[in-house]
Design a protein around this motif. Structure first.
Motif, PDB file in Angstrom:
ATOM      1  N   TYR A   1      32.131  44.070  56.865  1.00 47.92           N
ATOM      2  CA  TYR A   1      31.390  43.083  57.641  1.00 47.92           C
ATOM      3  C   TYR A   1      30.074  42.716  56.955  1.00 47.92           C
ATOM      4  O   TYR A   1      29.628  41.570  57.035  1.00 47.92           O
ATOM      5  CB  TYR A   1      31.130  43.619  59.049  1.00 47.92           C
ATOM      6  N   VAL A   2      29.452  43.668  56.275  1.00 47.75           N
ATOM      7  CA  VAL A   2      28.233  43.359  55.513  1.00 47.75           C
ATOM      8  C   VAL A   2      28.543  42.372  54.396  1.00 47.75           C
ATOM      9  O   VAL A   2      27.789  41.419  54.159  1.00 47.75           O
ATOM     10  CB  VAL A   2      27.616  44.651  54.944  1.00 47.75           C
ATOM     11  N   VAL A   3      29.657  42.564  53.707  1.00 39.50           N
ATOM     12  CA  VAL A   3      30.041  41.653  52.630  1.00 39.50           C
ATOM     13  C   VAL A   3      30.296  40.254  53.179  1.00 39.50           C
ATOM     14  O   VAL A   3      29.909  39.241  52.574  1.00 39.50           O
ATOM     15  CB  VAL A   3      31.277  42.195  51.894  1.00 39.50           C
ATOM     16  N   MET A   4      30.941  40.165  54.339  1.00 33.30           N
ATOM     17  CA  MET A   4      31.160  38.859  54.967  1.00 33.30           C
ATOM     18  C   MET A   4      29.835  38.147  55.234  1.00 33.30           C
ATOM     19  O   MET A   4      29.691  36.941  54.985  1.00 33.30           O
ATOM     20  CB  MET A   4      31.934  39.036  56.278  1.00 33.30           C
ATOM     21  N   ASN A   5      28.858  38.879  55.725  1.00 34.17           N
ATOM     22  CA  ASN A   5      27.566  38.271  56.032  1.00 34.17           C
ATOM     23  C   ASN A   5      26.770  37.969  54.775  1.00 34.17           C
ATOM     24  O   ASN A   5      25.965  37.033  54.762  1.00 34.17           O
ATOM     25  CB  ASN A   5      26.777  39.183  56.973  1.00 34.17           C
ATOM     26  N   LEU A   6      26.966  38.741  53.706  1.00 36.67           N
ATOM     27  CA  LEU A   6      26.349  38.395  52.423  1.00 36.67           C
ATOM     28  C   LEU A   6      26.864  37.047  51.931  1.00 36.67           C
ATOM     29  O   LEU A   6      26.097  36.226  51.415  1.00 36.67           O
ATOM     30  CB  LEU A   6      26.645  39.483  51.390  1.00 36.67           C
ATOM     31  N   ALA A   7      28.162  36.822  52.104  1.00 34.14           N
ATOM     32  CA  ALA A   7      28.732  35.529  51.722  1.00 34.14           C
ATOM     33  C   ALA A   7      28.146  34.411  52.566  1.00 34.14           C
ATOM     34  O   ALA A   7      27.796  33.332  52.050  1.00 34.14           O
ATOM     35  CB  ALA A   7      30.257  35.576  51.881  1.00 34.14           C
ATOM     36  N   ALA A   8      28.007  34.648  53.869  1.00 37.12           N
ATOM     37  CA  ALA A   8      27.441  33.621  54.747  1.00 37.12           C
ATOM     38  C   ALA A   8      25.980  33.338  54.406  1.00 37.12           C
ATOM     39  O   ALA A   8      25.516  32.191  54.482  1.00 37.12           O
ATOM     40  CB  ALA A   8      27.560  34.066  56.207  1.00 37.12           C
ATOM     41  N   LEU A   9      25.253  34.383  54.009  1.00 35.98           N
ATOM     42  CA  LEU A   9      23.834  34.224  53.703  1.00 35.98           C
ATOM     43  C   LEU A   9      23.618  33.472  52.397  1.00 35.98           C
ATOM     44  O   LEU A   9      22.671  32.693  52.272  1.00 35.98           O
ATOM     45  CB  LEU A   9      23.164  35.598  53.629  1.00 35.98           C
TER      46      LEU A   9
ATOM     47  N   ILE B   1      23.030  42.288  57.928  1.00 32.46           N
ATOM     48  CA  ILE B   1      23.044  43.032  56.661  1.00 32.46           C
ATOM     49  C   ILE B   1      22.054  44.192  56.697  1.00 32.46           C
ATOM     50  O   ILE B   1      22.342  45.292  56.209  1.00 32.46           O
ATOM     51  CB  ILE B   1      22.725  42.076  55.497  1.00 32.46           C
ATOM     52  N   VAL B   2      20.880  43.964  57.285  1.00 33.58           N
ATOM     53  CA  VAL B   2      19.833  44.987  57.299  1.00 33.58           C
ATOM     54  C   VAL B   2      20.133  46.095  58.313  1.00 33.58           C
ATOM     55  O   VAL B   2      19.957  47.284  58.027  1.00 33.58           O
ATOM     56  CB  VAL B   2      18.462  44.344  57.589  1.00 33.58           C
ATOM     57  N   THR B   3      20.586  45.717  59.494  1.00 32.16           N
ATOM     58  CA  THR B   3      20.716  46.689  60.582  1.00 32.16           C
ATOM     59  C   THR B   3      22.061  47.393  60.638  1.00 32.16           C
ATOM     60  O   THR B   3      22.138  48.525  61.129  1.00 32.16           O
ATOM     61  CB  THR B   3      20.476  46.004  61.936  1.00 32.16           C
ATOM     62  N   LEU B   4      23.127  46.766  60.154  1.00 29.88           N
ATOM     63  CA  LEU B   4      24.457  47.344  60.310  1.00 29.88           C
ATOM     64  C   LEU B   4      24.606  48.702  59.642  1.00 29.88           C
ATOM     65  O   LEU B   4      25.170  49.629  60.250  1.00 29.88           O
ATOM     66  CB  LEU B   4      25.519  46.364  59.795  1.00 29.88           C
ATOM     67  N   PRO B   5      24.145  48.904  58.394  1.00 30.46           N
ATOM     68  CA  PRO B   5      24.276  50.252  57.816  1.00 30.46           C
ATOM     69  C   PRO B   5      23.578  51.330  58.635  1.00 30.46           C
ATOM     70  O   PRO B   5      24.120  52.436  58.810  1.00 30.46           O
ATOM     71  CB  PRO B   5      23.633  50.092  56.425  1.00 30.46           C
ATOM     72  N   LEU B   6      22.388  51.025  59.144  1.00 31.39           N
ATOM     73  CA  LEU B   6      21.670  52.010  59.955  1.00 31.39           C
ATOM     74  C   LEU B   6      22.393  52.281  61.267  1.00 31.39           C
ATOM     75  O   LEU B   6      22.522  53.442  61.695  1.00 31.39           O
ATOM     76  CB  LEU B   6      20.256  51.512  60.231  1.00 31.39           C
ATOM     77  N   ILE B   7      22.886  51.223  61.913  1.00 35.00           N
ATOM     78  CA  ILE B   7      23.631  51.398  63.166  1.00 35.00           C
ATOM     79  C   ILE B   7      24.883  52.232  62.935  1.00 35.00           C
ATOM     80  O   ILE B   7      25.233  53.107  63.741  1.00 35.00           O
ATOM     81  CB  ILE B   7      23.985  50.025  63.765  1.00 35.00           C
ATOM     82  N   THR B   8      25.567  51.983  61.824  1.00 32.17           N
ATOM     83  CA  THR B   8      26.783  52.741  61.513  1.00 32.17           C
ATOM     84  C   THR B   8      26.486  54.225  61.359  1.00 32.17           C
ATOM     85  O   THR B   8      27.229  55.074  61.853  1.00 32.17           O
ATOM     86  CB  THR B   8      27.418  52.199  60.223  1.00 32.17           C
ATOM     87  N   ILE B   9      25.395  54.543  60.676  1.00 35.79           N
ATOM     88  CA  ILE B   9      25.046  55.947  60.455  1.00 35.79           C
ATOM     89  C   ILE B   9      24.647  56.634  61.765  1.00 35.79           C
ATOM     90  O   ILE B   9      25.098  57.738  62.071  1.00 35.79           O
ATOM     91  CB  ILE B   9      23.896  56.048  59.434  1.00 35.79           C
ATOM     92  N   LEU B  10      23.822  55.948  62.559  1.00 33.67           N
ATOM     93  CA  LEU B  10      23.311  56.567  63.785  1.00 33.67           C
ATOM     94  C   LEU B  10      24.396  56.770  64.829  1.00 33.67           C
ATOM     95  O   LEU B  10      24.356  57.737  65.599  1.00 33.67           O
ATOM     96  CB  LEU B  10      22.181  55.711  64.362  1.00 33.67           C
TER      97      LEU B  10
END
Length: 360
Positions: free
Chosen positions: A31-39, A172-181
């Motif tokens: 999902y991060v990669v998808m949003n990188l493409a959109a950005l 992109i910024v928040t998803l990795p942190l949310i995934t870990i927590l």
């Protein structure tokens, strides 16, 4: 047609290439990669139009010079890049090796559909998808009528593109942190929590019309999206029987596709009635209506959460997640992450391990 063929294949491929224990992180990265493409896509297209604002000349070919617009040139280059991606995928990528108990792929479509329709978990999943229709309504309005709303309320020179760019940036910024927590948090409860956050985001616009409220709306909606969208992908693949993922996804997506045909007409009618280009505007009522639909969906989902995923059907969460941390080639040592530790320690350990980790 291309999306219908490509989308399910990517999801199924991700499920088969990623270990089941790491499915949450796998879909988060996806999902991060998808949003990188959109950005990156929109600024790239804008830069192309700014550089070649006039018609582009191609040729001569057989003595003829072709002049095409910058828009058509962008589409041509997109087709070329897609062709390159296809060749790379076709020549160098391999399918995951997976053994099936029976040869399901040789069964007729009618048989496959019938088997999926007879499963109780499929109908529980359809209920979840139908309840998410109201939450998706907020996202569709952000993409559809929100730019026109900004132009009409804040002026034709309003920079709605920059405001919309907050959406992929925030994810992109928040998803990795949310995934870990929340790695050990049940998927359905995460989906519901994200739906609640997303459903209240239009209330910010109902409170006033300014750049501040516009930015706040997109930010809150993006936070909710970062919580529920990747976990929905994960939950979809975990619910789908092995070998029937495509059939499961096709049938489960039917309510959303049917509702999508109604989204546009309802949104346009609200825009013209409550936020017309000329005349009196009552835009706050429009966003209040959008939020009410989403809040209703999230409320019903919360009430039926034990129906969507009965307690007996939930997969128990391991107390400790085992990880393999590599030290060079072939040398590994066990490392344990205890979900009961304080969140800052979990973030530190997970971030430190992720750089040199191969997950089981």
């Amino acid at each position: 047609l291309g999306s219908a063929l490509c989308g399910p294949a990517m999801m199924i491929g991700l499920k088969r290439h990623v270990n089941a224990r790491n499915l949450t992180i796998g879909f988060s990265i996806f999902y991060v990669v998808m949003n990188l493409a959109a950005l990156t896509a929109a600024p790239a297209v804008d830069a192309f139009h700014a550089r070649w604002s006039q018609e582009v000349e191609l040729g001569p070919f057989a003595g003829v010079v072709y002049r095409i617009s910058s828009c058509r040139t962008v589409m041509f280059l997109s087709a070329v890049i897609t062709l390159v991606s296809f060749l790379i995928s076709f020549l160098f990528l391999r399918d995951a090796v997976e053994k099936f108990e029976d040869r399901k792929s040789l069964q007729s479509p009618g048989t496959l559909y019938g088997e999926v329709l007879r499963e109780q978990r499929f109908w529980r999943f359809v209920l979840l998808v139908m309840l998410l229709v109201g939450v998706r309504f907020v996202h569709r309005n952000m993409e559809g009528i929100f730019p026109q709303y900004m132009q009409r309320e804040l002026g034709p020179e309003s920079t709605f593109g920059a405001v919309l760019a907050i959406n992929p940036s925030c994810v992109i910024v928040t998803l990795p942190l949310i995934t870990i927590l929340f790695l050990d948090f049940p998927a359905v409860k995460m989906i519901w929590s994200g739906a609640v956050v997303a459903s209240v985001s239009p209330l910010v616009l109902a409170a006033g019309h300014s750049y501040t409220t516009s930015v706040a709306f997109v930010t809150v909606l993006s936070l909710g999206e970062a919580v529920w969208c990747p976990r929905l992908f994960e939950y979809t693949m975990s619910m789908a029987p092995t070998g029937r993922e495509g059939t499961f996804m096709a049938l489960a997506a039917t309510p959303t596709l049917l509702a999508s045909g109604i989204y546009g007409s309802i949104s346009h009618a609200m825009l013209e009635a409550l936020c017309p280009e000329h005349g009196e505007r009552r835009s706050e009522l429009m966003w209040l209506a959008v939020s009410s639909v989403a809040i209703l969906s999230a409320t019903v989902m919360g009430l039926l959460i034990d129906v969507i995923e009965p307690p007996g059907a939930r997969v128990p969460i391991p107390r400790k997640m085992q990880m393999l941390r590599g030290h060079g080639w072939g040398a590994h040592e066990r490392m344990e992450i205890d979900p009961s530790q304080p969140w800052h320690k979990r973030v530190f350990v997970e971030a430190k391990s992720w750089l040199t980790t191969r997950r089981v």
